[in-house]
Design an enzyme around this catalytic site. Sequence first.
Site, short mmCIF file in Angstrom:
data_model
loop_
_atom_site.label_atom_id
_atom_site.label_comp_id
_atom_site.label_asym_id
_atom_site.label_seq_id
_atom_site.Cartn_x
_atom_site.Cartn_y
_atom_site.Cartn_z
N CYS A 6 112.46 -51.61 -60.28
CA CYS A 6 111.38 -51.85 -61.24
C CYS A 6 110.98 -53.33 -61.28
O CYS A 6 110.41 -53.83 -60.32
CB CYS A 6 111.77 -51.32 -62.62
SG CYS A 6 110.35 -51.07 -63.71
N HIS A 18 112.83 -45.48 -61.12
CA HIS A 18 114.21 -45.59 -61.61
C HIS A 18 115.10 -44.51 -61.00
O HIS A 18 115.15 -43.38 -61.50
CB HIS A 18 114.23 -45.46 -63.14
CG HIS A 18 113.67 -46.65 -63.85
ND1 HIS A 18 114.46 -47.70 -64.27
CD2 HIS A 18 112.40 -46.96 -64.19
CE1 HIS A 18 113.69 -48.61 -64.85
NE2 HIS A 18 112.45 -48.19 -64.81
N GLU A 47 118.20 -44.33 -61.25
CA GLU A 47 119.33 -44.09 -62.16
C GLU A 47 118.91 -43.30 -63.39
O GLU A 47 119.74 -43.02 -64.26
CB GLU A 47 119.93 -45.43 -62.60
CG GLU A 47 119.26 -46.10 -63.79
CD GLU A 47 117.82 -46.54 -63.59
OE1 GLU A 47 117.11 -46.75 -64.58
OE2 GLU A 47 117.39 -46.69 -62.43
#
Length: 360
Positions: free
Chosen positions: A247, A332, A334
């Site tokens: 990001c 993202h 994660e």
Amino acid sequence: MKAFLLLEDGTIFEGNSFGMEGKVVGEVVFNTGMTGYQEVLTDPSYCGQIVCMTYPLIGNYGVNIEDIESLKPQVKGFIVRELCKTPSNWRSIETLNEYLKRNEITGLEGIDTRALTRILRDNGTMKGTIITAEQLENIQEELTNVNSYTVSNPVLQVTTREIKHYEGEGYKIALLDYGLKQNIVRSLLNRGCEVYVFPATATADEVLGVDPDGIMLSNGPGSPRECQFQIDTIKKLIGKKPIFGICLGHQLAALANGANAIKLKYGHRGCNHPVKDIEKDLTYITSQNHGYTIVEESLNKETMTVSHKNMNDGTIEGIKYKNAPLFTVQFHPEASPGPEDTAYLFDEFIKMIDYSKNIL
């Protein structure tokens, strides 16, 4: 209590306040996720923003102590169509209303969130204020306050103040915290890594001082162009150790390599964004939260190649570097809740460290 959302263009939405009653000013953005409001609230990338959830019913599974991405809510305000007042979930310890009130976050419910979202899509993100009826005395005065609102150095507002250490028996990872989500740490720990979390103000010498096997650049809020110190630090780290950026970390690495960034009209926020991995020729559903993108024409084609593309608007979602062990993604991998399709990128980061160890 009756309350309003007043946008910078003069548009007014009427609803009811929840959480902490009062007045709050911020950049109004929308998130298209159907679930995950607790993770949204605690994502540091929302620093300075009032978030509108497009899914109509929010709060139905309450709030728990496990699904947080930082120690407290990071949003300036929260807007929903319908607030669930009687949540049902075995992990719930309090209602969304109680959670926001306890953390002094102002919410607004009962407005037409679809109409608000269409305004933001057509005109771009806007500044706005959530204000109670008894406080709204002079609309023009409030508009002046809204239009003068700015967020200064949001990364410095959300980064850790001290180095944090997490034990592990695997590779040692230095994680630069620009406003990180805790699931980045969890994703590394789940792969056996030892993790050192550094403040965004850490120097390259401080990061390299722990002799890490790899370096991660985290997500975070605001414009990457405001982070000149962090960009200069990344320049000094490139080539020293394998690096993986997410990001804001993706954007800062690109700027450190001479690329440019621009603000998107209304950003990408939600857990249902399609992204194509060009090398694998596969499209994944991803979770995203950003308002800026890297300009493809500004990439140095001799050292940078686009690895991922957004299937909605064609913007860059990933870059691989030819001159150093470095790759970054805009989305993202994660994210939780959200699709876990792209968690393989953490495994690729570990493989990149393996490779660097074998050739050195």
